[in-house]
Design a protein around this motif. Structure first.
Motif, PDB file in Angstrom:
ATOM      1  N   PHE A   1     -51.474 -26.115 -38.714  1.00  0.00           N
ATOM      2  CA  PHE A   1     -51.814 -26.695 -37.412  1.00  0.00           C
ATOM      3  C   PHE A   1     -51.827 -28.218 -37.458  1.00  0.00           C
ATOM      4  CE2 PHE A   1     -53.625 -22.410 -37.031  1.00  0.00           C
ATOM      5  CZ  PHE A   1     -52.911 -21.999 -35.916  1.00  0.00           C
ATOM      6  N   VAL A   2     -52.112 -28.787 -38.617  1.00  0.00           N
ATOM      7  CA  VAL A   2     -52.023 -30.246 -38.777  1.00  0.00           C
ATOM      8  C   VAL A   2     -50.569 -30.681 -38.607  1.00  0.00           C
ATOM      9  CG1 VAL A   2     -52.396 -32.178 -40.344  1.00  0.00           C
ATOM     10  CG2 VAL A   2     -54.038 -30.309 -40.278  1.00  0.00           C
ATOM     11  N   ALA A   3     -49.646 -29.920 -39.203  1.00  0.00           N
ATOM     12  CA  ALA A   3     -48.221 -30.247 -39.073  1.00  0.00           C
ATOM     13  C   ALA A   3     -47.762 -30.075 -37.631  1.00  0.00           C
ATOM     14  CB  ALA A   3     -47.397 -29.371 -39.998  1.00  0.00           C
ATOM     15  N   LEU A   4     -48.219 -29.029 -36.965  1.00  0.00           N
ATOM     16  CA  LEU A   4     -47.852 -28.834 -35.554  1.00  0.00           C
ATOM     17  C   LEU A   4     -48.395 -29.964 -34.686  1.00  0.00           C
ATOM     18  CD1 LEU A   4     -48.362 -25.001 -35.095  1.00  0.00           C
ATOM     19  CD2 LEU A   4     -46.208 -26.255 -35.141  1.00  0.00           C
ATOM     20  N   PHE A   5     -49.615 -30.405 -34.980  1.00  0.00           N
ATOM     21  CA  PHE A   5     -50.176 -31.536 -34.242  1.00  0.00           C
ATOM     22  C   PHE A   5     -49.358 -32.795 -34.488  1.00  0.00           C
ATOM     23  CE2 PHE A   5     -52.797 -35.338 -34.170  1.00  0.00           C
ATOM     24  CZ  PHE A   5     -53.215 -35.327 -32.846  1.00  0.00           C
ATOM     25  N   ALA A   6     -48.922 -32.998 -35.734  1.00  0.00           N
ATOM     26  CA  ALA A   6     -48.136 -34.188 -36.064  1.00  0.00           C
ATOM     27  C   ALA A   6     -46.840 -34.226 -35.268  1.00  0.00           C
ATOM     28  CB  ALA A   6     -47.843 -34.234 -37.562  1.00  0.00           C
ATOM     29  N   VAL A   7     -46.153 -33.104 -35.175  1.00  0.00           N
ATOM     30  CA  VAL A   7     -44.895 -33.045 -34.423  1.00  0.00           C
ATOM     31  C   VAL A   7     -45.158 -33.215 -32.931  1.00  0.00           C
ATOM     32  CG1 VAL A   7     -42.952 -31.567 -33.813  1.00  0.00           C
ATOM     33  CG2 VAL A   7     -43.710 -31.706 -36.178  1.00  0.00           C
ATOM     34  N   ALA A   8     -46.189 -32.554 -32.413  1.00  0.00           N
ATOM     35  CA  ALA A   8     -46.503 -32.665 -30.986  1.00  0.00           C
ATOM     36  C   ALA A   8     -46.904 -34.098 -30.618  1.00  0.00           C
ATOM     37  CB  ALA A   8     -47.618 -31.693 -30.624  1.00  0.00           C
ATOM     38  N   PHE A   9     -47.679 -34.756 -31.490  1.00  0.00           N
ATOM     39  CA  PHE A   9     -48.079 -36.136 -31.216  1.00  0.00           C
ATOM     40  C   PHE A   9     -46.878 -37.058 -31.237  1.00  0.00           C
ATOM     41  CE2 PHE A   9     -49.541 -40.366 -32.156  1.00  0.00           C
ATOM     42  CZ  PHE A   9     -50.589 -40.511 -31.261  1.00  0.00           C
ATOM     43  N   TRP A  10     -45.969 -36.862 -32.199  1.00  0.00           N
ATOM     44  CA  TRP A  10     -44.767 -37.690 -32.264  1.00  0.00           C
ATOM     45  C   TRP A  10     -43.959 -37.539 -30.981  1.00  0.00           C
ATOM     46  CZ3 TRP A  10     -39.637 -36.321 -31.953  1.00  0.00           C
ATOM     47  CH2 TRP A  10     -38.722 -37.339 -32.205  1.00  0.00           C
ATOM     48  N   PHE A  11     -43.779 -36.301 -30.537  1.00  0.00           N
ATOM     49  CA  PHE A  11     -43.019 -36.047 -29.319  1.00  0.00           C
ATOM     50  C   PHE A  11     -43.675 -36.732 -28.117  1.00  0.00           C
ATOM     51  CE2 PHE A  11     -41.851 -33.392 -25.652  1.00  0.00           C
ATOM     52  CZ  PHE A  11     -40.472 -33.461 -25.745  1.00  0.00           C
ATOM     53  N   ALA A  12     -44.989 -36.615 -28.011  1.00  0.00           N
ATOM     54  CA  ALA A  12     -45.708 -37.246 -26.901  1.00  0.00           C
ATOM     55  C   ALA A  12     -45.631 -38.766 -26.981  1.00  0.00           C
ATOM     56  CB  ALA A  12     -47.167 -36.792 -26.902  1.00  0.00           C
ATOM     57  N   ALA A  13     -45.757 -39.318 -28.179  1.00  0.00           N
ATOM     58  CA  ALA A  13     -45.703 -40.776 -28.337  1.00  0.00           C
ATOM     59  C   ALA A  13     -44.319 -41.322 -27.998  1.00  0.00           C
ATOM     60  CB  ALA A  13     -46.085 -41.158 -29.769  1.00  0.00           C
ATOM     61  N   MET A  14     -43.273 -40.636 -28.417  1.00  0.00           N
ATOM     62  CA  MET A  14     -41.916 -41.102 -28.109  1.00  0.00           C
ATOM     63  C   MET A  14     -41.628 -41.024 -26.608  1.00  0.00           C
ATOM     64  SD  MET A  14     -40.352 -42.205 -30.795  1.00  0.00           S
ATOM     65  CE  MET A  14     -41.903 -42.908 -31.267  1.00  0.00           C
ATOM     66  N   ASN A  15     -42.073 -39.957 -25.976  1.00  0.00           N
ATOM     67  CA  ASN A  15     -41.866 -39.837 -24.534  1.00  0.00           C
ATOM     68  C   ASN A  15     -42.694 -40.849 -23.753  1.00  0.00           C
ATOM     69  OD1 ASN A  15     -39.909 -37.787 -24.124  1.00  0.00           O
ATOM     70  ND2 ASN A  15     -41.386 -36.320 -24.909  1.00  0.00           N
ATOM     71  N   ALA A  16     -43.938 -41.051 -24.164  1.00  0.00           N
ATOM     72  CA  ALA A  16     -44.787 -42.034 -23.483  1.00  0.00           C
ATOM     73  C   ALA A  16     -44.246 -43.444 -23.676  1.00  0.00           C
ATOM     74  CB  ALA A  16     -46.219 -41.929 -24.001  1.00  0.00           C
ATOM     75  N   GLY A  17     -43.807 -43.754 -24.885  1.00  0.00           N
ATOM     76  CA  GLY A  17     -43.241 -45.080 -25.136  1.00  0.00           C
ATOM     77  C   GLY A  17     -41.969 -45.316 -24.346  1.00  0.00           C
ATOM     78  N   GLY A  18     -41.160 -44.295 -24.222  1.00  0.00           N
ATOM     79  CA  GLY A  18     -39.932 -44.440 -23.436  1.00  0.00           C
ATOM     80  C   GLY A  18     -40.190 -44.572 -21.959  1.00  0.00           C
ATOM     81  N   ALA A  19     -41.179 -43.836 -21.467  1.00  0.00           N
ATOM     82  CA  ALA A  19     -41.463 -43.850 -20.032  1.00  0.00           C
ATOM     83  C   ALA A  19     -42.252 -45.104 -19.614  1.00  0.00           C
ATOM     84  CB  ALA A  19     -42.261 -42.607 -19.653  1.00  0.00           C
ATOM     85  N   TRP A  20     -43.262 -45.472 -20.372  1.00  0.00           N
ATOM     86  CA  TRP A  20     -44.148 -46.534 -19.935  1.00  0.00           C
ATOM     87  C   TRP A  20     -43.886 -47.890 -20.592  1.00  0.00           C
ATOM     88  CZ3 TRP A  20     -48.385 -42.546 -21.018  1.00  0.00           C
ATOM     89  CH2 TRP A  20     -48.488 -41.657 -19.951  1.00  0.00           C
ATOM     90  N   LEU A  21     -43.317 -47.895 -21.768  1.00  0.00           N
ATOM     91  CA  LEU A  21     -43.108 -49.162 -22.473  1.00  0.00           C
ATOM     92  C   LEU A  21     -41.623 -49.560 -22.565  1.00  0.00           C
ATOM     93  CD1 LEU A  21     -45.707 -48.667 -25.342  1.00  0.00           C
ATOM     94  CD2 LEU A  21     -45.997 -49.932 -23.203  1.00  0.00           C
ATOM     95  N   GLY A  22     -40.758 -48.717 -22.070  1.00  0.00           N
ATOM     96  CA  GLY A  22     -39.340 -49.050 -22.041  1.00  0.00           C
ATOM     97  C   GLY A  22     -38.634 -49.002 -23.374  1.00  0.00           C
ATOM     98  N   TRP A  23     -39.094 -48.141 -24.291  1.00  0.00           N
ATOM     99  CA  TRP A  23     -38.417 -48.014 -25.579  1.00  0.00           C
ATOM    100  C   TRP A  23     -37.077 -47.317 -25.346  1.00  0.00           C
ATOM    101  CZ3 TRP A  23     -42.872 -45.476 -28.799  1.00  0.00           C
ATOM    102  CH2 TRP A  23     -43.914 -46.379 -28.918  1.00  0.00           C
ATOM    103  N   THR A  24     -36.012 -47.976 -25.697  1.00  0.00           N
ATOM    104  CA  THR A  24     -34.677 -47.375 -25.573  1.00  0.00           C
ATOM    105  C   THR A  24     -33.858 -47.699 -26.810  1.00  0.00           C
ATOM    106  OG1 THR A  24     -33.839 -49.328 -24.415  1.00  0.00           O
ATOM    107  CG2 THR A  24     -34.648 -47.516 -23.058  1.00  0.00           C
ATOM    108  N   ALA A  25     -32.794 -46.995 -26.972  1.00  0.00           N
ATOM    109  CA  ALA A  25     -31.948 -47.191 -28.161  1.00  0.00           C
ATOM    110  C   ALA A  25     -31.147 -48.449 -28.063  1.00  0.00           C
ATOM    111  CB  ALA A  25     -31.008 -46.005 -28.340  1.00  0.00           C
TER     112      ALA A  25
END
Length: 93
Positions: free
Chosen positions: A69-93
């Motif tokens: 469950f720690v590993a599942l949390f790590a993946v879920a947090f990464w996914f949420a952080a990347m989406n939040a950063g892209g949506a609100w902070l303008g992180w793009t490639a």
């Protein structure tokens, strides 16, 4: 008549190994975050991953079923952080 199963006190639980394999997979996601996120976000994510790795390592023996469950949390947090950063902070490639 049902047979009773005997509990083997020397049996090794597979769950910590599954969890650590998941943490290894999560590491590659966190390390590759530099393709989308700025350097400071990648450093913060890697520090968080190290903290989660320490938690998973400490739970290896006392709570082996919690480690995946720690590993599942790590993946879920990464996914949420990347989406939040892209949506609100303008992180793009």
């Amino acid at each position: 008549m049902a047979r009773s199963r005997r509990h083997n006190p020397n049996a090794v639980s597979p769950w910590p190994f599954v969890g650590m394999a998941g943490m290894a997979c999560a590491f590659f996601l966190y390390a590759a975050s530099g393709l989308l996120a700025p350097w400071w976000a990648v450093v913060a994510l890697l520090v968080l991953w190290v903290v989660l790795l320490v938690v998973a390592t400490r739970w290896w023996t006392p709570h082996p079923k919690r480690v995946p469950f720690v590993a599942l949390f790590a993946v879920a947090f990464w996914f949420a952080a990347m989406n939040a950063g892209g949506a609100w902070l303008g992180w793009t490639a």
